[in-house]
Design a protein around this motif. Structure first.
Motif, mmCIF file in Angstrom:
data_model
loop_
_atom_site.group_PDB
_atom_site.id
_atom_site.type_symbol
_atom_site.label_atom_id
_atom_site.label_comp_id
_atom_site.label_asym_id
_atom_site.label_seq_id
_atom_site.Cartn_x
_atom_site.Cartn_y
_atom_site.Cartn_z
ATOM 1 N N ARG A 1 -2.919 -1.217 4.174
ATOM 2 C CA ARG A 1 -3.790 -1.893 3.196
ATOM 3 C C ARG A 1 -5.192 -1.292 3.217
ATOM 4 O O ARG A 1 -5.800 -1.045 2.180
ATOM 5 C CB ARG A 1 -3.902 -3.402 3.493
ATOM 6 N N SER B 1 -6.559 -4.173 13.477
ATOM 7 C CA SER B 1 -5.492 -4.230 14.467
ATOM 8 C C SER B 1 -4.629 -2.979 14.281
ATOM 9 O O SER B 1 -4.805 -2.221 13.331
ATOM 10 C CB SER B 1 -4.629 -5.470 14.217
ATOM 11 N N GLY C 1 4.453 -8.632 4.227
ATOM 12 C CA GLY C 1 5.150 -7.490 3.616
ATOM 13 C C GLY C 1 5.654 -7.779 2.213
ATOM 14 O O GLY C 1 6.479 -7.035 1.685
HETATM 15 C C1 COA Z 1 -2.148 -7.406 7.727
HETATM 16 C C2 COA Z 1 -1.564 -8.535 6.897
HETATM 17 C C3 COA Z 1 -2.615 -9.640 6.671
HETATM 18 C C4 COA Z 1 -1.185 -7.964 5.501
HETATM 19 O O1 COA Z 1 -0.553 -8.980 4.759
HETATM 20 P P1 COA Z 1 0.874 -8.673 4.052
HETATM 21 O O2 COA Z 1 1.193 -9.831 3.210
HETATM 22 O O3 COA Z 1 1.847 -8.263 5.102
HETATM 23 O O4 COA Z 1 0.433 -7.403 3.169
HETATM 24 P P2 COA Z 1 1.157 -6.753 1.908
HETATM 25 O O5 COA Z 1 2.593 -7.168 1.852
HETATM 26 O O6 COA Z 1 0.332 -7.011 0.698
HETATM 27 O O7 COA Z 1 0.987 -5.216 2.245
HETATM 28 C C5 COA Z 1 1.664 -4.635 3.329
HETATM 29 C C6 COA Z 1 1.980 -3.192 2.993
HETATM 30 O O8 COA Z 1 2.631 -2.575 4.107
HETATM 31 C C7 COA Z 1 3.971 -2.199 3.731
HETATM 32 N N1 COA Z 1 4.809 -2.462 4.904
HETATM 33 C C8 COA Z 1 5.659 -3.484 5.140
HETATM 34 N N2 COA Z 1 6.217 -3.336 6.358
HETATM 35 C C9 COA Z 1 5.698 -2.218 6.903
HETATM 36 C C10 COA Z 1 5.861 -1.537 8.132
HETATM 37 N N3 COA Z 1 6.681 -2.000 9.078
HETATM 38 N N4 COA Z 1 5.170 -0.402 8.325
HETATM 39 C C11 COA Z 1 4.320 0.083 7.404
HETATM 40 N N5 COA Z 1 4.118 -0.527 6.206
HETATM 41 C C12 COA Z 1 4.784 -1.656 5.975
HETATM 42 C C13 COA Z 1 4.309 -3.030 2.526
HETATM 43 O O9 COA Z 1 5.316 -2.424 1.752
HETATM 44 C C14 COA Z 1 2.942 -3.058 1.838
HETATM 45 O O10 COA Z 1 2.633 -1.826 1.229
HETATM 46 P P3 COA Z 1 2.791 -1.616 -0.392
HETATM 47 O O11 COA Z 1 2.023 -2.736 -1.034
HETATM 48 O O12 COA Z 1 2.174 -0.278 -0.663
HETATM 49 O O13 COA Z 1 4.274 -1.675 -0.662
HETATM 50 C C15 COA Z 1 -0.306 -9.165 7.571
HETATM 51 O O14 COA Z 1 0.717 -8.183 7.661
HETATM 52 C C16 COA Z 1 -0.603 -9.755 8.949
HETATM 53 O O15 COA Z 1 -0.971 -10.921 9.052
HETATM 54 N N6 COA Z 1 -0.455 -8.964 10.042
HETATM 55 C C17 COA Z 1 -0.714 -9.492 11.415
HETATM 56 C C18 COA Z 1 -2.180 -9.781 11.656
HETATM 57 C C19 COA Z 1 -3.035 -8.566 11.427
HETATM 58 O O16 COA Z 1 -2.787 -7.475 11.928
HETATM 59 N N7 COA Z 1 -4.107 -8.755 10.637
HETATM 60 C C20 COA Z 1 -5.077 -7.698 10.361
HETATM 61 C C21 COA Z 1 -6.162 -7.757 11.347
HETATM 62 S S1 COA Z 1 -7.323 -6.452 11.168
#
Ligand code: COA
Length: 293
Positions: free
Chosen positions: A135, A127, A101
């Motif tokens: 994203r 997921s 995030g």
């Molecule tokens: C999916 C994942 C890789 C993204 O990485 P990240 O570092 O969290 O991503 P970012 O911070 O760049 O982007 C997340 C976005 O969601 C937003 N966000 C944060 N918390 C949130 C929530 N609870 N609900 C919705 N959006 C949310 C952020 O603000 C950001 O959006 P923005 O850039 O427009 O402000 C990571 O969250 C993760 O590892 N998740 C668990 C594993 C997973 O689901 N992987 C994907 C498999 S398909």
């Protein structure tokens, strides 16, 4: 994060990337499904070994699509993607819990997407993590809800299975043709990998062709066919190979033939995650693989 480095992944990074992925997806599972096990188990060796083999294969066949994030010298994120013909696929994507995030995932996904900029089509099995879904949508992917079937097959309704045989390496050209017809691009080198992982069933008649990889419990890992009748025949053959509770994953609404087979077999229908698509309609008749799509 000034000490953050985004760099290409190498095969040496794969074991650490696997452990990071195991931690990330366990945390996701607990967060999304409120599972609060007393002693949560990280991905066991029986599943981490194939994860490592598959990811090494992707890094070796298409290194430009594979990226890691390092923070203070430690691996804290990865995005593993690859091109097959004119299709770009995301195999896995994770950021360490606690660092999510904060924009790290966006940098990783941007690097992976840059590798796919020449691709006409894109596929991601997403997921349900709202951050991942955000994203993907912001990157222009349409989100098709995914369903899955679960339960124990009612064996009294199994049809007689005809015109299905065991497949082999000699079927790769046929499978590549079916892939091109259903998802617009062959799996190419990924068939060699999948043949090493799972048994293969093939149906090839004058009216239609298809194939299905099943795991050792009969669960479909990938199924593709040129028509619904052939696809349903292969799914029934897979269900006949199950013993006890089974799952059929990754059904989109374009694949109601699979929902109908599941209903006939008295399986339960549930929903989980999305199939993210760019430049293409949901493949059908097709049950995609989560990582090799
Ligand atoms: C999916 C994942 C890789 C993204 O990485 P990240 O570092 O969290 O991503 P970012 O911070 O760049 O982007 C997340 C976005 O969601 C937003 N966000 C944060 N918390 C949130 C929530 N609870 N609900 C919705 N959006 C949310 C952020 O603000 C950001 O959006 P923005 O850039 O427009 O402000 C990571 O969250 C993760 O590892 N998740 C668990 C594993 C997973 O689901 N992987 C994907 C498999 S398909």
């Amino acid at each position: 994060m000034t000490d953050l480095v985004i760099r290409p992944m190498t095969t040496d990074d794969v074991p650490a990337a696997e452990r990071l992925s195991a931690v990330g997806f366990l945390e996701l599972d607990q967060r999304m499904f409120r599972r609060d096990w007393p002693d949560p188990e990280l991905r066991p060796a029986a599943r981490s070994g194939p994860w490592i083999t598959r990811t090494r294969h992707i890094v070796e066949t298409d290194p430009g699509g594979c990226w890691v994030a390092e923070y203070d010298g430690e691996l804290v994120g990865n995005a593993v993607s690859f091109n097959r013909e004119k299709l770009w696929c995301l195999a896995t994507y994770v950021v360490r819990p606690g660092l999510q995030g904060q924009g790290l995932g966006k940098q990783l996904l941007d690097a992976a997407l840059e590798h796919g900029r020449g691709a006409l089509r894109g596929m991601i099995s997403a997921s349900g993590d709202p951050k991942a879904v955000r994203r993907y949508r912001l990157a222009g992917f349409s989100l098709e809800p995914q369903m899955f079937l679960k339960g124990t097959v009612d064996r009294s309704v199994l049809p007689v299975i005809e015109k299905v045989r065991d497949g082999s390496v000699g079927d790769i050209d046929l499978m590549d043709s079916i892939d091109r017809q259903t998802r617009g691009a062959a799996h190419g080198p990924d068939h060699g990998l999948m043949l090493g992982f799972w048994p293969l069933l093939v149906s090839d008649t004058s009216t239609g062709s298809g194939y299905a990889y099943l795991d050792d419990k009969g669960a479909v890992q990938l199924l593709a066919a040129t028509n619904r009748r052939t696809a349903a025949r292969l799914l029934w053959a897979a269900l006949a190979a199950t013993d006890g509770e089974t799952f059929v994953s990754h059904l989109t609404s374009a694949n109601e033939w699979a929902v109908d087979v599941g209903m006939a077999a008295r399986l339960e229908l549930h929903q989980e995650g999305y199939l993210g698509l760019r430049g293409m309609k949901p493949p059908a008749p097709y049950l995609h693989n989560g990582a090799l799509l």
